[in-house]
Scaffold this motif. Structure first.
Motif, short mmCIF file in Angstrom:
data_model
loop_
_atom_site.label_atom_id
_atom_site.label_comp_id
_atom_site.label_asym_id
_atom_site.label_seq_id
_atom_site.Cartn_x
_atom_site.Cartn_y
_atom_site.Cartn_z
N SER A 191 0.86 -1.19 0.00
CA SER A 191 0.00 0.00 0.00
C SER A 191 0.89 1.24 0.00
O SER A 191 2.06 1.18 0.37
N LEU A 192 0.30 2.35 -0.40
CA LEU A 192 0.98 3.63 -0.21
C LEU A 192 1.07 3.90 1.29
O LEU A 192 0.21 3.47 2.05
N PRO A 193 2.08 4.63 1.73
CA PRO A 193 2.20 4.94 3.15
C PRO A 193 1.19 6.00 3.58
O PRO A 193 0.65 6.74 2.76
N ILE A 194 0.94 6.09 4.87
CA ILE A 194 -0.05 7.00 5.40
C ILE A 194 0.31 8.47 5.14
O ILE A 194 -0.57 9.32 5.05
N PRO A 200 -4.60 8.13 1.27
CA PRO A 200 -3.83 8.29 2.49
C PRO A 200 -4.04 9.65 3.16
O PRO A 200 -4.12 9.73 4.40
N ALA A 201 -4.14 10.71 2.37
CA ALA A 201 -4.31 12.04 2.95
C ALA A 201 -5.62 12.15 3.72
O ALA A 201 -5.66 12.70 4.83
N ASP A 212 1.34 5.86 11.34
CA ASP A 212 2.24 4.85 10.77
C ASP A 212 1.42 3.98 9.82
O ASP A 212 0.20 4.17 9.66
N ASN A 213 2.07 3.03 9.17
CA ASN A 213 1.37 2.23 8.17
C ASN A 213 0.39 1.24 8.77
O ASN A 213 -0.40 0.63 8.05
N LYS A 237 8.42 7.69 2.81
CA LYS A 237 8.10 8.27 1.51
C LYS A 237 8.33 7.23 0.43
O LYS A 237 9.17 6.33 0.55
N VAL A 238 7.56 7.31 -0.64
CA VAL A 238 7.65 6.34 -1.74
C VAL A 238 8.87 6.63 -2.60
O VAL A 238 9.09 7.77 -3.03
#
Length: 426
Positions: A305-308, A315-316, A332-333, A408-409
């Motif tokens: 998944s994308l991170p928080i 996520p936002a 956190d994730n 961060k991605v």
């Protein structure tokens, strides 16, 4: 880095998620006992069973708030309580309020099994169960007689093949193949190199090791193994052994403490090699420790998944709603993992309601109908085949103290070539 593609694909789902996340209402967390008994027809022609009454749908959560994954367990649980609150504020599901009964097992096997035994007769199923070894320990009971849908926060391939235990995301072995693939893509390692693997004994670590060995075999790498216990927090001996072996990179399939110790000890000794970890091997609290600077230098985490802290709408919106509900809590994730698991469970419940079958069997069958589920976090999941993971994709992230949630991605969702036709080591 071009990030428009995945975000366009998830626009519809993330918009729906953002709308849902602004809902408010009474909390739906309960510790009531009693299930729905034998499967029986109910008002409106909907058949119900254990954990379902005329007014409530009761789910369980077996978490770790005091053990090795305490920070993860707290985030997962609070995110699920947030989802429950939002679902109830919008009218519940099938005319019923949702209730979540939580038990903390502290990553203790006896407490985990006792918690399952206690709650199983009271709830429809489990929206959370942390710990691959513990889920594996009850697998025969779940499949043989209980049949309640379990969505664990565990990604071992040994859990595949069950119609009642369904993980969300790539299994540890596939995730590890993708992590090693990232190092190969970045030319940090090459054929002929040795790479280290520090891993927990048991289901999680050994499944990740299977993936590392597969990736190594495909790329001409050699694995140098270091098996540890969850109680081993000082990685000095492991770092010394891997350094002496001349490894060019390290995979860590353990907890956040072990990852921080490994990276911190290596940096303190002037040993600079990239380290990649599975999704369970990071917590943003680590960035405030002496290992924080080293983690931000050359440590990477793979997850489904994308991170928080990602700026994408999903996520936002979740981060904003979570902070509004829990202003003193960190991000956190685990927030993404917990919320996603509850949301997937909710989709299965809605489908089961439409099918007029809110029994355990009905909910399990309904989940099979989710063939293209996009919760707004960068990856689409397919739950139609219990023998397959819901995705083979992983997002690669790097710790960054300036980003909410600490990650961060650096590479968007992708499948490494070695993972394309790999059969998970179930």
């Amino acid at each position: 880095m071009n990030r428009s593609g995945p975000h366009r694909r998830t626009r519809r789902a993330t918009a729906a998620l953002a709308a849902a996340l602004v809902l408010t209402g009474a909390a739906g967390c309960s510790a009531k006992a009693g299930g729905g008994g034998e499967d029986k027809p109910a008002e409106g022609g909907v058949t119900t069973g254990t954990g379902v009454t005329a007014t409530a749908i009761r789910l369980g959560a077996l978490t770790d708030m005091t053990g090795v994954y305490a920070s993860l367990g707290k985030s997962v649980t609070q995110a699920q309580q947030l989802w429950i609150k939002q679902a109830n504020a919008s009218g519940g599901i099938c005319g019923r309020r949702l209730e979540l009964t939580v038990r903390d097992h502290g990553y203790d096997p006896q407490k985990a099994l006792a918690g399952y035994t206690e709650l199983e007769p009271q709830v429809l199923g489990f929206a959370q169960f942390i710990g691959s070894p513990f889920v594996a320990a009850v697998k025969d009971r779940v499949e043989g007689q209980d049949k309640g849908l379990v969505v664990p926060q565990a990604w071992s391939a040994s859990l595949l093949g069950s119609a009642s235990i369904r993980t969300i995301g790539a299994t540890y072995d596939i995730e590890t193949v993708n992590a090693v693939g990232y190092l190969l893509d970045q030319k940090r390692i090459a054929s002929g190199d040795r790479i280290g693997h520090v891993y927990f004994e048991g289901d999680y670590g050994e499944n990740a090791l299977a993936g590392a060995k597969h990736a190594a075999g495909k790329a001409g790498l050699t694995i140098v193994e270091q098996k540890i216990k969850p109680t081993d927090n000082d990685m000095s001996a492991q770092v010394a052994a891997l350094k002496q072996a001349g490894v060019k990179a390290v995979v860590v399939s353990a907890g956040p403490k072990q990852a921080a110790s490994l990276v911190g000890v290596a940096a303190a000794g002037g040993w600079n090699v990239p380290v990649v970890g599975n999704n369970s091997a990071f917590a943003p609290q680590l960035l405030a420790t002496p290992a924080g600077a080293a983690l931000q230098k050359d440590y990477y985490v793979a997850a489904s998944s994308l991170p928080i802290g990602d700026p994408a709408p999903g996520p936002a919106a979740l981060a904003a709603a979570y902070k509004a509900e829990y202003p003193d809590a960190g991000l956190d994730n685990g927030v993404v993992a917990g919320y996603t698991a509850a949301a997937v469970y909710g989709e299965a419940l809605k489908k089961a309601c439409a099918d007029k079958d809110l029994t355990r069997a009905g909910v399990g069958k309904a989940l099979l109908g989710l063939k293209s589920y996009d919760g707004g976090f960068g990856i689409t999941h397919d739950f139609s085949d219990p023998k397959a993971p819901s995705t083979r994709q992983s997002v690669i992230m790097k710790p960054d103290a300036q980003v909410p949630g600490g990650l961060k991605v650096v590479k968007e969702a992708a499948v490494a070539p070695a993972a394309q036709d790999y059969t998970p080591a179930g």
